[in-house]
Design a protein around this motif. Structure first.
Motif, PDB file in Angstrom:
ATOM      1  N   UNK A 167       0.828  -1.210   0.000  1.00  0.00           N
ATOM      2  CA  UNK A 167       0.000   0.000   0.000  1.00  0.00           C
ATOM      3  C   UNK A 167       0.862   1.261   0.000  1.00  0.00           C
ATOM      4  N   UNK A 178      -4.849   5.052  -5.438  1.00  0.00           N
ATOM      5  CA  UNK A 178      -4.843   4.271  -4.203  1.00  0.00           C
ATOM      6  C   UNK A 178      -6.107   4.551  -3.384  1.00  0.00           C
ATOM      7  N   UNK A 179      -6.618   5.791  -3.444  1.00  0.00           N
ATOM      8  CA  UNK A 179      -7.887   6.058  -2.753  1.00  0.00           C
ATOM      9  C   UNK A 179      -9.013   5.268  -3.401  1.00  0.00           C
ATOM     10  N   UNK A 183      -7.624   2.644  -0.181  1.00  0.00           N
ATOM     11  CA  UNK A 183      -6.552   2.947   0.769  1.00  0.00           C
ATOM     12  C   UNK A 183      -6.753   4.366   1.300  1.00  0.00           C
ATOM     13  N   UNK A 184      -6.624   4.536   2.614  1.00  0.00           N
ATOM     14  CA  UNK A 184      -6.643   5.866   3.194  1.00  0.00           C
ATOM     15  C   UNK A 184      -5.209   6.389   3.193  1.00  0.00           C
ATOM     16  N   UNK A 185      -4.870   7.320   2.291  1.00  0.00           N
ATOM     17  CA  UNK A 185      -3.469   7.736   2.177  1.00  0.00           C
ATOM     18  C   UNK A 185      -2.936   8.377   3.461  1.00  0.00           C
ATOM     19  N   UNK A 186      -3.808   9.019   4.225  1.00  0.00           N
ATOM     20  CA  UNK A 186      -3.322   9.666   5.450  1.00  0.00           C
ATOM     21  C   UNK A 186      -2.720   8.648   6.416  1.00  0.00           C
TER      22      UNK A 186
ATOM     23  N   UNK B  50     -13.993  11.725  -5.036  1.00  0.00           N
ATOM     24  CA  UNK B  50     -12.750  12.405  -5.424  1.00  0.00           C
ATOM     25  C   UNK B  50     -12.993  13.919  -5.512  1.00  0.00           C
ATOM     26  N   UNK B  70     -13.180   9.215  -0.191  1.00  0.00           N
ATOM     27  CA  UNK B  70     -13.063   8.297  -1.327  1.00  0.00           C
ATOM     28  C   UNK B  70     -12.823   6.851  -0.884  1.00  0.00           C
ATOM     29  N   UNK B  71     -11.932   6.664   0.131  1.00  0.00           N
ATOM     30  CA  UNK B  71     -11.595   5.283   0.509  1.00  0.00           C
ATOM     31  C   UNK B  71     -12.754   4.587   1.233  1.00  0.00           C
ATOM     32  N   UNK B  74     -15.094   3.453  -1.634  1.00  0.00           N
ATOM     33  CA  UNK B  74     -14.563   2.240  -2.263  1.00  0.00           C
ATOM     34  C   UNK B  74     -14.807   1.043  -1.359  1.00  0.00           C
ATOM     35  N   UNK B  88      -0.985   1.117 -11.029  1.00  0.00           N
ATOM     36  CA  UNK B  88       0.225   1.493 -10.298  1.00  0.00           C
ATOM     37  C   UNK B  88       1.423   1.032 -11.132  1.00  0.00           C
ATOM     38  N   UNK B  99      -3.860  -5.278  -4.638  1.00  0.00           N
ATOM     39  CA  UNK B  99      -4.269  -4.006  -4.031  1.00  0.00           C
ATOM     40  C   UNK B  99      -5.760  -3.751  -4.222  1.00  0.00           C
ATOM     41  N   UNK B 102      -7.994  -4.514  -1.392  1.00  0.00           N
ATOM     42  CA  UNK B 102      -8.010  -3.643  -0.211  1.00  0.00           C
ATOM     43  C   UNK B 102      -9.426  -3.158   0.070  1.00  0.00           C
ATOM     44  N   UNK B 105     -12.294  -4.796   2.739  1.00  0.00           N
ATOM     45  CA  UNK B 105     -12.504  -4.409   4.137  1.00  0.00           C
ATOM     46  C   UNK B 105     -13.371  -5.403   4.879  1.00  0.00           C
TER      47      UNK B 105
END
Lengths: 296, 237
Positions: A167, A178-179, A183-186, B50, B70-71, B74, B88, B99, B102, B105
């Motif tokens: 990640x 990635x969002x 994925x939570x980038x923070x 977004x 956003x996450x 998803x 990526x 990925x 992910x 969840x």
């Protein structure tokens, strides 16, 4: 004699690697230079010193230093970078804001230490010298090398072999994509800054022990070396930073041994320019256009 | 399943959407067509979190999405295959697919890797290759496969035909048809109206941030105005 110097060079290079790998990890993920990284490194040395002075064992000092430096780096990201990244001009703003954070931290330790040079109590690391094949290695050098190798190996395993590391690399490639995969980038930023700070803090303890000199300006030269190492290794490349650190360590010890001592720093940076003549993107650098493609 | 009401989006001083309402029901394929700059991508990006809407509501199974990150969206199974693929590039094909999971969840287990490989066999052949080294069509397949790994309950596809050779477009749309037959709910954004109307059950036509026409895809494809306006123009429009 040469072999001895090369061995010393590997030890010095290992400590540079601890400093520079974290510096470059953060740069790779956010494309921002954390100019407070030297201050984070110094914080590690101070925290370990005060832990040992308070009667704690050195290993506790190490852990406390890594945790404190890691948390400090996380705070720097939130305070200095997080809001700025929403603006269009984060690269320049981040240089100034992290420089400011570095000054705040330096001033804090200057005040705490009352501008004194601090030294670990005698025998914090027992003075033991091992001899083999005509080489001399001190216990401290062994500790430095072992710590550097272990930490770098764990890092490599984490980044390239775990789901969390995957990640981290995904956010490095594209924050937006990635969002979209959830994925939570923070969270990734918190984690990478913690790792980066913890590595710097560990390096600070090792340097404080090796030179038995802890003071509020000790991070400055390392910040300069850190810059040179990430440019030489390739922007954002972890293996590159590792390689460049070892080269710098060796060039430094060799030039101290065989050349007029005042010229060491000049010699190190000249070596950097020479290598960049041949490889302008650094040892492991990608074309900048390529690495930026797909971001945002 | 997806309910959009009076959605307005402004950004960078531009009004991209001026009050759009749109529904997608379970098991349906809905197309959103219209010229470049009509606001189609803005709409999916608003659904994905977004971009944030300035007014209006977006709800997925009754739960509001318009103020979620956003996450989180998803993670609810609303998965976007973004315009321009956005794989990526420095990660391998397999890592890209992993990925995608992910987004699960801990919802149910995802679509297994084998099924994605069956849909796009090239992704098995290129498993260890870096995604950045794939051709555009292979990257599009990877981007769709990545979203499938997150077990989408609503799949948002933004311009899946963009920049691809006709033979590759045919492959991608054949895979989308398979997904449709399996009951996948899809919101498809396309400039190529012929392709979009052919695959979808219903369609909305967006122009300058407004829905100007909507209805069953077959009816729209037979409508003389639509044909002259949208099907007559070249697909690259």
């Amino acid at each position: 004699m040469l072999l001895q110097q090369l061995l010393n060079g590997v030890v010095v290079g290992g400590v540079y690697a601890l400093f520079a790998v974290g510096f470059n990890l953060v740069f790779g993920v956010q494309r921002l230079l954390n100019l407070a990284h030297g201050a984070v490194f110094m914080t590690g040395a101070f925290v370990a010193y005060y832990t040992v002075r308070a009667g704690g064992p050195l290993i506790l000092g190490f852990v406390a230093a890594a945790v404190a430096s890691g948390v400090l780096a996380m705070i720097i990201e939130v305070v200095c970078f997080r809001r700025l990244r929403k603006s269009g001009d984060a690269e320049f703003g981040a240089i100034i804001s992290s420089m400011g954070a570095g000054m705040v931290i330096m001033t804090f330790w200057q005040w705490v230490s009352q501008t004194q040079v601090l030294r670990f109590p005698f025998d914090t690391v027992p003075v033991v010298i091992y001899r083999f094949w005509g080489l001399r290695v001190s216990l401290l050098q062994l500790m430095m090398a072992a710590a550097a190798i272990a930490i770098v190996l764990v890092m490599a395993w984490f980044i390239y072999r775990t789901a969390f590391g995957r990640q981290v690399r995904a956010v490095t490639d594209s924050e937006r994509a990635s969002m979209l995969v959830g994925i939570n980038p923070n969270r990734i930023y918190n984690l990478t800054y913690f790792i980066s700070g913890a590595l710097a803090g560990a390096a600070g303890v090792l340097v404080g022990l090796a030179f038995n000199n802890i003071n509020f300006t000790m991070g400055e030269p390392y910040l300069m070396f850190g810059f040179a190492i990430i440019i030489l290794g390739g922007l954002g490349s972890i293996p590159g930073a590792l390689m460049a650190s070892l080269i710098f360590g060796m060039v430094q010890t060799l030039s101290i041994a065989y050349l007029p001592s005042g010229l060491t720093t000049a010699f190190i940076f000249s070596a950097m320019f020479l290598i960049l003549l041949v490889r302008p993107n650094g040892l492991m650098g990608r074309e900048e256009a390529g690495s930026l493609r797909g971001r945002r | 399943m997806l309910e959009i009401r009076d959605l307005q989006v402004h950004y960078n001083g531009i009004t991209a959407l001026r009050g759009v309402s749109l529904d997608v029901n379970q098991g349906e394929v809905v197309a959103l067509i219209g010229p470049n700059g009509a606001g189609k991508s803005t709409l999916v990006n608003a659904v994905s979190g977004i971009v944030s809407p300035s007014a209006g509501t977006i709800a997925f199974e009754g739960k509001p999405l318009h103020s979620s990150r956003a996450w989180t969206i998803s993670g609810m199974g609303v998965l976007q295959v973004p315009e321009g693929r956005q794989v990526f590039p420095q990660l391998t094909v397999t890592e890209n697919l992993q990925l995608g999971a992910t987004a699960l969840r801990g919802r149910k287990a995802g679509i297994p890797l084998d099924e994605v490989h069956a849909l796009f066999p090239i992704l098995r052949e290129r498993a260890e290759q870096l995604a950045g080294s794939l051709s555009g069509g292979q990257q599009q397949m990877l981007a769709i496969g990545r979203a499938l790994m997150g077990s989408p309950r609503l799949l948002l596809l933004d311009e899946p035909s963009l920049g691809l050779a006709p033979v590759i477009i045919a492959q991608v749309f054949a895979a989308l048809r398979t997904l449709k037959e399996r009951g996948m709910t899809i919101l498809l954004i396309e400039q190529n109206a012929t392709l979009a109307l052919d695959l979808s059950d219903r369609a909305y036509i967006l122009e300058q941030g407004r829905v100007v026409m909507s209805g069953a895809s077959k009816a729209l494809a037979a409508d003389a105005d639509v044909v002259s306006h949208y099907l007559g123009v070249t697909p690259e429009g």
